[in-house]
Design a protein around this motif. Structure first.
Motif, PDB file in Angstrom:
ATOM      1  N   PRO A 370      12.962 -34.095  30.680  1.00 60.72           N
ATOM      2  CA  PRO A 370      13.887 -35.139  31.143  1.00 60.72           C
ATOM      3  C   PRO A 370      14.609 -35.766  29.960  1.00 60.72           C
ATOM      4  CG  PRO A 370      11.625 -35.917  31.284  1.00 60.72           C
ATOM      5  CD  PRO A 370      11.557 -34.479  30.871  1.00 60.72           C
ATOM      6  N   GLU A 371      15.904 -35.524  29.863  1.00 61.66           N
ATOM      7  CA  GLU A 371      16.686 -36.073  28.739  1.00 61.66           C
ATOM      8  C   GLU A 371      17.458 -37.301  29.214  1.00 61.66           C
ATOM      9  OE1 GLU A 371      17.829 -33.832  25.351  1.00 61.66           O
ATOM     10  OE2 GLU A 371      17.863 -31.999  26.499  1.00 61.66           O
ATOM     11  N   ASP A 372      18.788 -37.254  29.194  1.00 63.82           N
ATOM     12  CA  ASP A 372      19.547 -38.476  29.517  1.00 63.82           C
ATOM     13  C   ASP A 372      19.279 -38.961  30.933  1.00 63.82           C
ATOM     14  OD1 ASP A 372      20.886 -39.019  27.151  1.00 63.82           O
ATOM     15  OD2 ASP A 372      22.796 -39.260  28.195  1.00 63.82           O
ATOM     16  N   PRO A 441      21.604 -29.092  30.787  1.00 58.28           N
ATOM     17  CA  PRO A 441      22.275 -30.388  30.627  1.00 58.28           C
ATOM     18  C   PRO A 441      21.485 -31.328  29.728  1.00 58.28           C
ATOM     19  CG  PRO A 441      21.205 -30.246  32.769  1.00 58.28           C
ATOM     20  CD  PRO A 441      21.094 -28.878  32.147  1.00 58.28           C
ATOM     21  N   ASP A 442      22.189 -32.082  28.904  1.00 63.95           N
ATOM     22  CA  ASP A 442      21.533 -32.985  27.942  1.00 63.95           C
ATOM     23  C   ASP A 442      22.063 -34.409  28.122  1.00 63.95           C
ATOM     24  OD1 ASP A 442      20.669 -34.379  25.712  1.00 63.95           O
ATOM     25  OD2 ASP A 442      20.989 -32.768  24.310  1.00 63.95           O
ATOM     26  N   ASN A 443      23.304 -34.665  27.716  1.00 62.79           N
ATOM     27  CA  ASN A 443      23.850 -36.027  27.833  1.00 62.79           C
ATOM     28  C   ASN A 443      24.667 -36.190  29.105  1.00 62.79           C
ATOM     29  OD1 ASN A 443      24.582 -36.705  24.305  1.00 62.79           O
ATOM     30  ND2 ASN A 443      22.660 -36.492  25.409  1.00 62.79           N
ATOM     31  N   THR A 456      26.018 -29.804  27.342  1.00 54.81           N
ATOM     32  CA  THR A 456      24.917 -28.840  27.383  1.00 54.81           C
ATOM     33  C   THR A 456      24.258 -28.742  26.010  1.00 54.81           C
ATOM     34  OG1 THR A 456      26.201 -26.895  26.716  1.00 54.81           O
ATOM     35  CG2 THR A 456      26.219 -27.482  29.071  1.00 54.81           C
ATOM     36  N   ASP A 457      23.005 -28.311  26.006  1.00 52.42           N
ATOM     37  CA  ASP A 457      22.281 -28.148  24.746  1.00 52.42           C
ATOM     38  C   ASP A 457      21.299 -26.992  24.868  1.00 52.42           C
ATOM     39  OD1 ASP A 457      20.965 -28.324  22.368  1.00 52.42           O
ATOM     40  OD2 ASP A 457      19.960 -30.216  22.789  1.00 52.42           O
ATOM     41  N   PHE A 458      21.811 -25.790  24.687  1.00 54.26           N
ATOM     42  CA  PHE A 458      20.905 -24.639  24.596  1.00 54.26           C
ATOM     43  C   PHE A 458      20.979 -24.099  23.171  1.00 54.26           C
ATOM     44  CE2 PHE A 458      24.670 -22.026  25.034  1.00 54.26           C
ATOM     45  CZ  PHE A 458      25.423 -22.630  26.047  1.00 54.26           C
ATOM     46  N   ALA A 501      27.042 -25.550  17.504  1.00 54.57           N
ATOM     47  CA  ALA A 501      27.060 -26.998  17.751  1.00 54.57           C
ATOM     48  C   ALA A 501      26.714 -27.326  19.197  1.00 54.57           C
ATOM     49  CB  ALA A 501      28.434 -27.560  17.423  1.00 54.57           C
ATOM     50  N   GLU A 502      26.417 -28.612  19.433  1.00 53.22           N
ATOM     51  CA  GLU A 502      26.385 -29.159  20.785  1.00 53.22           C
ATOM     52  C   GLU A 502      27.239 -30.423  20.783  1.00 53.22           C
ATOM     53  OE1 GLU A 502      22.768 -31.576  21.855  1.00 53.22           O
ATOM     54  OE2 GLU A 502      21.956 -30.600  20.087  1.00 53.22           O
ATOM     55  N   PHE A 503      27.734 -30.796  21.953  1.00 52.90           N
ATOM     56  CA  PHE A 503      28.437 -32.069  22.107  1.00 52.90           C
ATOM     57  C   PHE A 503      27.411 -33.155  22.426  1.00 52.90           C
ATOM     58  CE2 PHE A 503      32.168 -29.414  23.656  1.00 52.90           C
ATOM     59  CZ  PHE A 503      33.024 -29.749  22.616  1.00 52.90           C
TER      60      PHE A 503
HETATM   61 CA    CA Z   1      20.336 -32.553  22.131  1.00 52.36          CA
END
Ligand code: CA
Ligand code: FEO
Ligand code: CA
Length: 554
Positions: A370-372, A441-443, A456-458, A501-503
């Protein structure tokens, strides 16, 4: 992520403390109230992405920041930029960003710095660790407070260098503890920690201070519970692991910072605030680790808008809960209410430091990273980025409800619409996968139109594995997902990040005309033999994490 991100035309009328107001029993950005009250003729035009009128960008493996035709991206800040006359620098791995209004001409920008890759900062591949190198590693982490001013075109831009700009870092900043664990044996008797590190997401309190979330603290300080050894840097600056992993509140006006132990210790992703029907403050928080839990904190006392920064006391005394998503119940991490905690010898102080163990004893559900977490400004529903279940879909410990190998966005609706409730419904809003176009999904962030912005963050490698996420989806990317109307749940790709990179932390400017987003660790998959990104400066330059503003071409 940031209630103020949505406060648009009204931005200039705000003072920091008034930027978020209570409407009914929810804390909502003032922009929403103003819009609801405004006659139609005075309606605020849609934000940059509000009408979804942009050509969707294709997946890409290119070393470029790709935006739709008709848009352009401008780099505003880069790792290493000198912030002030003392020579303090903008840190590495910029993550959370938030605005804070000051007056008609000036505002604060806060950016987190989550990590550091020394090799990409100075080309020192294979260098031996020294005290100076360790200090540098800790200095790159923390956060930056930067003065914004409006330029000739009316655009808010960082002012560098400026005497008001300042850093919090992992090396020198002294930060007090408060809450039940302060001064106890669980933090080795300390009332103060040195430094803040692993600063991932964050949040803005209703009273106008910034919260920065200490996430993967074990990567720097180790974690005896996980069996993780401290980093090389910690060898030169040995400090207790238990001094990290908190929500840290920073008052930009006074530069005072405090680690709130009452909000628990884990890999804090971010924090999102609301109020219960009875006026108590509620904070939702994710723990970014596979098989860890979703939390909420409910203050003992009520939020008093007129009290301003004195509301900080609300983050000192309250009840921490962990989510049992299988049964739809918040499990109180309170030994007086959860006998399993009392039997295992967990008092309030221990719960605040060894929160993960307490959550499991209380019967919370292990979730898929569980992130954002973000509170829908209108409905109060809590959207949760469930990044992915690792190592894979066949893991027998995977929660029964969670089927999506490429992650998902979940949505939690509190019973009776009351953020203080102890029961809830939980559903998957958008599953990840090639069919939906969402992956890991991240943020999350809401636009004023109630669209979700999702990054996204893979993990990426110089050469994608056949059939893997990277081959399927290209580089990490940023999408817009409406939460209501005919396009609800439909994913539209707006931007693609450079290689490696990731955003992080997509945030609309107060006038809604620019999307600010941090580009984190371009070339993060590089090796001494192969630098995979030259972004943003191109040529033979080393890649740098940077903040960009995206707007329509004019
Ligand atoms: Ca991240
Ligand atoms: Fe720091 Fe969970 O991303
Ligand atoms: Ca994150």
């Amino acid at each position: 992520m940031n209630p103020l991100a949505h406060s648009r035309r009204q931005f200039l009328q705000f003072t920091g403390a008034a930027a978020v107001v209570a409407a009914g029993h929810r804390l909502v950005p003032a922009w929403f109230n103003a819009q609801a009250a405004a006659p139609a003729a005075q309606a605020v035009p849609p934000s940059l992405l509000g009408d979804l009128a942009f050509p969707e960008v294709a997946r890409s493996h290119a070393d470029a920041l790709t935006v739709p035709e008709g848009f352009r991206a401008e780099v505003l800040l880069r790792r290493g930029d000198v912030l002030n006359p003392q020579g303090e620098r903008y840190g590495d791995h910029n993550d959370f960003l938030t605005w804070l209004p000051r007056d008609e001409r000036t505002a604060w920008l806060w950016c987190n710095h989550e990590d550091a890759q020394l090799e990409l900062a100075d080309g020192s591949w294979g260098a031996t660790w020294t005290r100076e190198r360790a200090a540098e590693f800790l200095r790159w982490q923390g956060g930056s407070a930067i003065r914004l001013e409006r330029d000739r075109r009316g655009r808010w831009r960082p002012v560098l260098p400026h005497a008001e700009n300042f850093r919090l870092d992992g090396l020198t900043t002294k930060i007090a503890f408060d809450g039940p664990a302060a001064g106890t044996l669980w933090v080795h008797g300390a009332r103060e920690a040195i430094g803040t590190t692993s600063n991932c997401g964050g949040g803005l309190t209703p009273w106008g201070t910034v919260c920065t979330a200490e996430e993967n603290f074990q990567e720097t300080w180790g974690d005896p519970v996980l069996g993780t050894a401290p980093s090389q840097a910690a060898g030169f600056f040995p400090r207790p692991s238990e001094h990290y992993g908190y929500i840290v509140e920073v008052d930009l006006a006074t530069r005072a910072a405090v680690k709130h132990t009452a909000l628990g210790r884990f890999a804090h992703e971010n924090v999102a605030f609301n109020t219960a029907r009875d006026g108590r403050l509620v904070a939702y928080m994710g723990d970014d680790r596979n098989g860890e839990c979703l939390y909420k904190y409910v203050s003992e006392e009520r939020y008093e808008p007129a009290a301003g920064a004195a509301n900080r006391r609300l983050l000192q005394r309250g009840t921490l809960y962990a989510a049992d998503t299988e049964r739809g119940r918040w499990r109180p991490l309170d030994p007086a209410r959860t006998p399993a905690l009392a039997r295992a010898g967990f008092d309030r102080a221990r719960i605040c430091v060894h929160t993960r163990a307490a959550a499991k004893l209380a019967g919370a559900t292990r979730l898929a990273r569980p992130e954002d977490v973000e509170v829908h400004p209108e409905t109060g529903e809590v959207y949760v980025a469930l990044t992915a279940w690792q190592p894979g879909a066949n893991d027998p410990r995977r929660p029964a409800y969670f089927k999506e190998a490429a992650g998902a966005i979940g949505a939690l609706r509190e019973a009776g619409g009351d953020a203080g409730a102890e029961e809830f419904d939980f559903r998957i809003f958008v599953p990840g996968g090639p069919d939906t176009g969402l992956a890991w999904p991240d943020n999350l962030a809401f636009t004023p139109e109630r669209h979700l912005l999702v990054t996204t963050d893979f993990s990426v490698k110089p050469r994608p594995e056949p059939g893997g996420t990277q081959e399927t989806f290209g580089n990490n990317f940023l999408v817009v997902v409406p939460t209501a109307g005919p396009a609800a749940g439909k994913v539209k790709r707006f931007a693609v990040a450079p290689r490696g990179a990731e955003f992080c932390s997509p945030t609309l400017s107060p006038d809604g005309e620019e999307l600010w987003v941090n580009v984190q660790h371009p070339g993060g998959d590089s090796t001494a033999a192969e630098i995979t990104s030259r972004w943003p400066d191109g040529g033979t330059s080393l890649p740098r994490s940077a903040l960009v503003a995206i707007r329509r071409e004019t």
